[in-house]
Design an enzyme around this catalytic site. Sequence first.
Site, short mmCIF file in Angstrom:
data_model
loop_
_atom_site.label_atom_id
_atom_site.label_comp_id
_atom_site.label_asym_id
_atom_site.label_seq_id
_atom_site.Cartn_x
_atom_site.Cartn_y
_atom_site.Cartn_z
N ARG A 112 7.95 -132.84 -16.59
CA ARG A 112 8.68 -133.58 -15.58
C ARG A 112 8.09 -133.43 -14.27
O ARG A 112 8.93 -133.50 -13.31
CB ARG A 112 10.05 -133.48 -15.97
CG ARG A 112 10.58 -133.82 -17.11
CD ARG A 112 11.91 -134.34 -17.15
NE ARG A 112 12.46 -134.83 -18.26
CZ ARG A 112 12.92 -134.16 -19.18
NH1 ARG A 112 13.19 -132.82 -19.02
NH2 ARG A 112 13.35 -134.56 -20.52
N LYS A 134 -0.74 -141.67 -4.20
CA LYS A 134 -0.61 -142.66 -5.31
C LYS A 134 -1.50 -142.09 -6.57
O LYS A 134 -2.59 -141.57 -6.21
CB LYS A 134 -1.71 -144.02 -4.97
CG LYS A 134 -0.69 -144.87 -4.12
CD LYS A 134 -1.37 -146.08 -3.98
CE LYS A 134 -0.53 -147.13 -3.26
NZ LYS A 134 -1.30 -148.52 -2.78
N LYS A 214 -3.84 -142.88 8.20
CA LYS A 214 -3.20 -143.21 6.71
C LYS A 214 -2.05 -142.28 6.52
O LYS A 214 -0.80 -142.70 6.05
CB LYS A 214 -4.41 -142.53 5.55
CG LYS A 214 -3.59 -143.04 4.39
CD LYS A 214 -4.23 -143.33 3.29
CE LYS A 214 -3.53 -143.44 1.88
NZ LYS A 214 -4.44 -143.79 0.95
N ARG A 228 2.42 -150.19 4.28
CA ARG A 228 1.63 -149.62 3.32
C ARG A 228 0.50 -150.52 2.67
O ARG A 228 -0.66 -150.28 2.51
CB ARG A 228 1.94 -148.42 2.44
CG ARG A 228 1.06 -147.68 1.81
CD ARG A 228 1.22 -146.48 1.18
NE ARG A 228 0.29 -145.95 0.32
CZ ARG A 228 0.34 -144.70 -0.17
NH1 ARG A 228 1.46 -144.13 -0.27
NH2 ARG A 228 -0.72 -144.23 -0.77
N ASN A 232 -4.55 -152.28 1.88
CA ASN A 232 -4.96 -153.09 0.89
C ASN A 232 -6.15 -154.08 1.46
O ASN A 232 -6.42 -154.97 0.88
CB ASN A 232 -4.18 -153.83 -0.02
CG ASN A 232 -3.68 -152.66 -0.79
OD1 ASN A 232 -3.96 -151.67 -1.43
ND2 ASN A 232 -2.20 -152.78 -1.19
N HIS A 235 -9.08 -155.51 -0.09
CA HIS A 235 -9.01 -155.19 -1.38
C HIS A 235 -8.58 -156.55 -2.36
O HIS A 235 -9.15 -156.61 -3.66
CB HIS A 235 -8.06 -154.05 -1.75
CG HIS A 235 -8.39 -152.95 -1.26
ND1 HIS A 235 -8.78 -152.64 0.18
CD2 HIS A 235 -8.62 -151.47 -1.97
CE1 HIS A 235 -9.14 -151.37 0.22
NE2 HIS A 235 -9.23 -150.64 -0.95
N HIS A 239 -11.28 -156.70 -5.20
CA HIS A 239 -10.89 -156.53 -6.67
C HIS A 239 -11.80 -157.78 -7.31
O HIS A 239 -11.85 -157.20 -8.67
CB HIS A 239 -9.44 -156.45 -6.79
CG HIS A 239 -8.80 -155.05 -6.22
ND1 HIS A 239 -7.46 -154.85 -6.02
CD2 HIS A 239 -9.62 -153.93 -6.19
CE1 HIS A 239 -7.47 -153.82 -5.74
NE2 HIS A 239 -8.42 -153.15 -5.72
N HIS A 252 -16.61 -149.55 -5.35
CA HIS A 252 -15.49 -149.86 -4.72
C HIS A 252 -15.63 -150.31 -3.33
O HIS A 252 -15.12 -151.35 -2.95
CB HIS A 252 -14.20 -149.18 -5.27
CG HIS A 252 -12.95 -149.33 -4.63
ND1 HIS A 252 -12.30 -150.42 -5.06
CD2 HIS A 252 -12.27 -148.78 -3.62
CE1 HIS A 252 -11.32 -150.43 -4.31
NE2 HIS A 252 -11.19 -149.54 -3.47
N1 GLY Z 1 -5.44 -146.74 -1.07
C1 GLY Z 1 -4.58 -147.51 -0.49
C2 GLY Z 1 -3.33 -146.54 -0.41
O1 GLY Z 1 -3.24 -145.35 -0.66
O2 GLY Z 1 -2.17 -147.07 -0.29
#
Ligand code: GLY
Length: 351
Positions: A112, A134, A214, A228, A232, A235, A239, A252
């Site tokens: 957990r 992420k 960031k 946030r 993207n 992206h 993608h 990428h």
């Molecule tokens: N790579 C985009 C983010 O971490 O939100």
Amino acid sequence: MKVNIPLKSVVDNSYDITIDTISKIHFDTKVAIITNPKVAGLHLGYLLSKITAKELYIITIPDGEEYKNQNSIDLILESLFNHKFNRKSLLIAFGGGVIGDMTGYISSIYQRGIDFIQIPTTLLSQVDASVGGKTGMNNSYGKNLVGAFHQPNTVLIDPYFLTTLADREFGAGVAEIVKMAVTFNKDFFEFLENADLKDPLILQEAIKQAVQTKADVVAKDEKENGIRAALNYGHTFGHVIENETKYKKYLHGEAVAIGMVMANETALKMNLMNEKEALRVKNLLEKYNLPTSYKIEDTRSFYETFYLDKKSSDSAITFIIPIGIGGVKISDEIDVGTIMCVLNKFGDFNV
Ligand code: GLY
């Protein structure tokens, strides 16, 4: 009848990101370094000259996005159980985004949740993937559709690892740096225009500024409920390009570079960016040999593929459109006509 569980306490998940040569450190616990054979061959000796632990294990999984799956997760979990890792144990992600995402995910589910540290070895993972928590893996439905937000305890960014990076990998990381500058920081963009990122000191400064950008965004919106999503930029289009080219033709970051040019074209159509600004972004990407053009064979099919992106709901596609340089608009209300106009332009391959 109702029972309420009051769970309003604020958890402090703050952590530091160090951009410097890794210092020697000893962990008085069980530690597993999770890596791949390529990174281990190049840099494990260096890391082991810095990091020691009460018990230290190395777990390797094959290199590549195609191994970011349940099978690799199971192999790593099995190794942790065999070595009797407990809730005080620590994982170290040592590699690029694939290793970082999977290690983070495992640390979010093992008993957990246990601690983990990110030690990213590619430029892309140093400036983006290792920061912000992420984590996840791919499955047959798509990329990163299974995962969790789980912040690392710390991120150690050592520019030394970049000395062995191939030019294309370097460029792919630069694309994510440009992304941060265009969307959030005009001064940073101007710095990049006048800088040579191949100079180690300048690169270190650019990494710092990208990571700071960031970090500021993640601090405002950790779980991507709002701003946030601006990270993207490039992206949504990128993608689709990766999907159409079966993840083989472009890295990428390269697909994101083309995607940023497409997003800029959308901004031009919406009068959010002018020709001169769009050209400045294109020139900066091309300075690092990033691709900025793409021939769309079937614009309708390209449009339909947007719906495979997990960030789009059934009825709306979210586009990240720059506002000049240093600003950004997140919208799921851009009409089909505008987007088709952009795609048709790339269908003519004359951008
Ligand atoms: N790579 C985009 C983010 O971490 O939100």
